[in-house]
Design a protein around this motif. Sequence first.
Motif, PDB file in Angstrom:
ATOM      1  N   GLN A 137       0.805  -1.221   0.000  1.00 34.44           N
ATOM      2  CA  GLN A 137       0.000   0.000   0.000  1.00 34.44           C
ATOM      3  C   GLN A 137       0.839   1.272   0.000  1.00 34.44           C
ATOM      4  O   GLN A 137       0.511   2.228  -0.693  1.00 34.44           O
ATOM      5  N   THR A 138       1.895   1.292   0.798  1.00 32.70           N
ATOM      6  CA  THR A 138       2.594   2.556   1.053  1.00 32.70           C
ATOM      7  C   THR A 138       4.045   2.571   0.603  1.00 32.70           C
ATOM      8  O   THR A 138       4.666   3.638   0.600  1.00 32.70           O
ATOM      9  N   GLY A 139       4.613   1.408   0.298  1.00 33.74           N
ATOM     10  CA  GLY A 139       6.029   1.354  -0.048  1.00 33.74           C
ATOM     11  C   GLY A 139       6.938   1.334   1.169  1.00 33.74           C
ATOM     12  O   GLY A 139       8.161   1.214   1.028  1.00 33.74           O
ATOM     13  N   ARG A 140       6.385   1.437   2.362  1.00 35.49           N
ATOM     14  CA  ARG A 140       7.190   1.418   3.588  1.00 35.49           C
ATOM     15  C   ARG A 140       7.478  -0.026   3.974  1.00 35.49           C
ATOM     16  O   ARG A 140       6.578  -0.858   4.023  1.00 35.49           O
ATOM     17  N   THR A 206       0.676   7.416  11.441  1.00 32.93           N
ATOM     18  CA  THR A 206       1.881   8.117  10.982  1.00 32.93           C
ATOM     19  C   THR A 206       3.128   7.485  11.572  1.00 32.93           C
ATOM     20  O   THR A 206       3.223   7.327  12.791  1.00 32.93           O
ATOM     21  N   PRO A 207       4.104   7.102  10.748  1.00 33.92           N
ATOM     22  CA  PRO A 207       5.335   6.507  11.283  1.00 33.92           C
ATOM     23  C   PRO A 207       6.228   7.561  11.937  1.00 33.92           C
ATOM     24  O   PRO A 207       6.425   8.649  11.397  1.00 33.92           O
ATOM     25  N   PHE A 208       6.737   7.213  13.123  1.00 35.32           N
ATOM     26  CA  PHE A 208       7.684   8.050  13.846  1.00 35.32           C
ATOM     27  C   PHE A 208       8.918   7.210  14.187  1.00 35.32           C
ATOM     28  O   PHE A 208       8.834   5.993  14.327  1.00 35.32           O
ATOM     29  N   PRO A 209      10.088   7.843  14.346  1.00 36.24           N
ATOM     30  CA  PRO A 209      11.304   7.088  14.627  1.00 36.24           C
ATOM     31  C   PRO A 209      11.159   6.187  15.852  1.00 36.24           C
ATOM     32  O   PRO A 209      10.482   6.529  16.823  1.00 36.24           O
ATOM     33  N   GLN A 210      11.828   5.041  15.785  1.00 33.29           N
ATOM     34  CA  GLN A 210      11.782   4.030  16.848  1.00 33.29           C
ATOM     35  C   GLN A 210      13.155   3.383  16.941  1.00 33.29           C
ATOM     36  O   GLN A 210      13.988   3.548  16.053  1.00 33.29           O
ATOM     37  N   GLN A 211      13.407   2.654  17.991  1.00 29.76           N
ATOM     38  CA  GLN A 211      14.741   2.122  18.279  1.00 29.76           C
ATOM     39  C   GLN A 211      15.354   1.364  17.103  1.00 29.76           C
ATOM     40  O   GLN A 211      16.509   1.566  16.753  1.00 29.76           O
ATOM     41  N   GLN A 212      14.574   0.468  16.481  1.00 30.89           N
ATOM     42  CA  GLN A 212      15.105  -0.353  15.385  1.00 30.89           C
ATOM     43  C   GLN A 212      14.783   0.215  14.003  1.00 30.89           C
ATOM     44  O   GLN A 212      15.354  -0.222  13.010  1.00 30.89           O
ATOM     45  N   PHE A 213      13.866   1.167  13.921  1.00 29.59           N
ATOM     46  CA  PHE A 213      13.457   1.742  12.631  1.00 29.59           C
ATOM     47  C   PHE A 213      13.612   3.259  12.714  1.00 29.59           C
ATOM     48  O   PHE A 213      12.735   3.970  13.206  1.00 29.59           O
ATOM     49  N   ARG A 219      20.206   1.074  13.634  1.00 30.42           N
ATOM     50  CA  ARG A 219      18.880   0.640  13.220  1.00 30.42           C
ATOM     51  C   ARG A 219      18.988  -0.801  12.746  1.00 30.42           C
ATOM     52  O   ARG A 219      20.088  -1.353  12.619  1.00 30.42           O
ATOM     53  N   ARG A 220      17.832  -1.419  12.473  1.00 27.11           N
ATOM     54  CA  ARG A 220      17.818  -2.799  11.981  1.00 27.11           C
ATOM     55  C   ARG A 220      17.030  -2.908  10.682  1.00 27.11           C
ATOM     56  O   ARG A 220      16.529  -3.973  10.331  1.00 27.11           O
ATOM     57  N   SER A 221      16.913  -1.804   9.976  1.00 30.43           N
ATOM     58  CA  SER A 221      16.354  -1.800   8.619  1.00 30.43           C
ATOM     59  C   SER A 221      17.496  -1.507   7.661  1.00 30.43           C
ATOM     60  O   SER A 221      18.414  -0.748   7.987  1.00 30.43           O
ATOM     61  N   GLU A 222      17.439  -2.115   6.483  1.00 30.70           N
ATOM     62  CA  GLU A 222      18.550  -1.939   5.544  1.00 30.70           C
ATOM     63  C   GLU A 222      18.722  -0.481   5.149  1.00 30.70           C
ATOM     64  O   GLU A 222      19.844   0.023   5.096  1.00 30.70           O
ATOM     65  N   ARG A 223      17.629   0.199   4.875  1.00 30.16           N
ATOM     66  CA  ARG A 223      17.684   1.599   4.491  1.00 30.16           C
ATOM     67  C   ARG A 223      17.254   2.483   5.654  1.00 30.16           C
ATOM     68  O   ARG A 223      16.501   2.049   6.529  1.00 30.16           O
ATOM     69  N   PRO A 224      17.701   3.744   5.689  1.00 30.51           N
ATOM     70  CA  PRO A 224      17.173   4.685   6.696  1.00 30.51           C
ATOM     71  C   PRO A 224      15.650   4.677   6.657  1.00 30.51           C
ATOM     72  O   PRO A 224      15.039   4.575   5.587  1.00 30.51           O
ATOM     73  N   HIS A 225      15.029   4.794   7.820  1.00 34.38           N
ATOM     74  CA  HIS A 225      13.615   4.486   7.952  1.00 34.38           C
ATOM     75  C   HIS A 225      12.863   5.615   8.645  1.00 34.38           C
ATOM     76  O   HIS A 225      13.360   6.211   9.602  1.00 34.38           O
ATOM     77  N   THR A 226      11.653   5.891   8.166  1.00 39.28           N
ATOM     78  CA  THR A 226      10.835   6.930   8.804  1.00 39.28           C
ATOM     79  C   THR A 226      10.302   6.499  10.158  1.00 39.28           C
ATOM     80  O   THR A 226       9.895   7.339  10.963  1.00 39.28           O
TER      81      THR A 226
END
Length: 453
Positions: A137-140, A206-213, A219-226
């Motif tokens: 849906q969102t690409g996130r 709405t996505p906000f920054p979190q410890q792993q994202f 972080r624990r996502s391959e790309r920088p994350h919202t």
Amino acid sequence: MKRLKSVPWLLGFALSAGVLSAAALAAVEEDFPTLMKRLIQEKPRFAKRQQDLLAQRYDLADRPAPGVTMSRGKPVQQGVRVRLPAGTTWDQLAAMTPEDIKRRKLWPAGFLPLPHPHHEAGGMVFPRPQIDEMRRQTGRDLTRFDLDFDLPQHLLPEFPAPIFLTTRKDLGDVSQGQLVTLDNFESLFKDILNPKQLEGLRLLLTPFPQQQFNLTHDRRSERPHTGVACLDCHANGHTNAATHTVGDIRPNEHRRRIDTPTLRGLNIQRLFGSQRALKTVEDFTEFEQRAAYFDGDPVAAQRKGVNVLERGSQVHFMAEFQALLDFPPAPKLNLYGKLDEAKATQAEVRGQKLFFGKATCATCHTPPYYTDNLMHDLRVERFYDETTINGRRASTDGPIKTFPLRGLKDSPPYLHDDRLMTLEDSVEFFNLVLGVQLTAEEKQDLVAFLRTL
């Protein structure tokens, strides 16, 4: 990072205090590409460790109960899934004292605390359907490169779950079978919610920054994350069984796996947070953003981009929408939250009598919503010696919240850390913990009643 590496005593203190795990220390000493490569290489080993543990503890087969479904039709799984110690039966265990079970080491392994999929690493981890639908849906992308969710989908809540509103009961499921996201929330709700409630829903999505994202190298996502949104775990205001570890316990091995509770019926609840120290949903909504998203570490929160919500408008708007989320319909219950016996089976009626009588369930789970809005310590440590399981120290659970039982069949797995896969497991667990000596037939009747709530 360079400054931190040059102060060994600070690193030593952080490790001993549980502020930094060994994995976090390694992260301090590695650049991001090196860290990601190492964790990807380690991932299969920890995944196998967790799957081996689950296979030893549980029967995870897809075995639905005939004719029993969740609100949108997903089959409800049946049967006791916790494996017994060799040579024992449930009746034999129920006849023993806690001291005998502990001395003979007969407490079923599936009744011990369930570790996080990778307990040493911890952090939010999402089931695959949530990841796939959010990406579509969102690409996130909510994928973690270092670990995957551990439990099979047939043992989890239906996805996406229906949404019932206290203000528009006449509409039934207002989600129209969709996972609600920033892409579709306005079209779904613009004619149902007022502008304030609609804004609250937008903020919950709405996505906000979190410890792993987040946008940093830690972080624990391959790309920088919202970041993540409240309704990433509480999908459609319910739960998708996403898990995490609590941020308010140290050292790390004592931190508990978190079951994502449903937000249905939040308006009748009075205790919030993993230690239930927060008394309003407004308090909890603000706390999540300021601290819980970052494992209770305000320093990390500032560095990773904490989002401080405005209490008088944003927090209140979010809380107001959450308070609209209703329990699913229970057509066999009357105005008092008990069975309309003209609509119930004999087994369900017998189960209700047990619930309010011999089984003592109603001591804590009082109708009409089946909660007393308190906390209780089951003292399960009476039954086993303290032990470490896949990085999780099984010592004491301490006080746990009396969650409402309305809509119970829609919310597996059970207990605060997902250790109980089915309602049958839950009945066996409490039969031992409470010492109520239910017969096999009484257990079946009690499950039949619980499915009506």
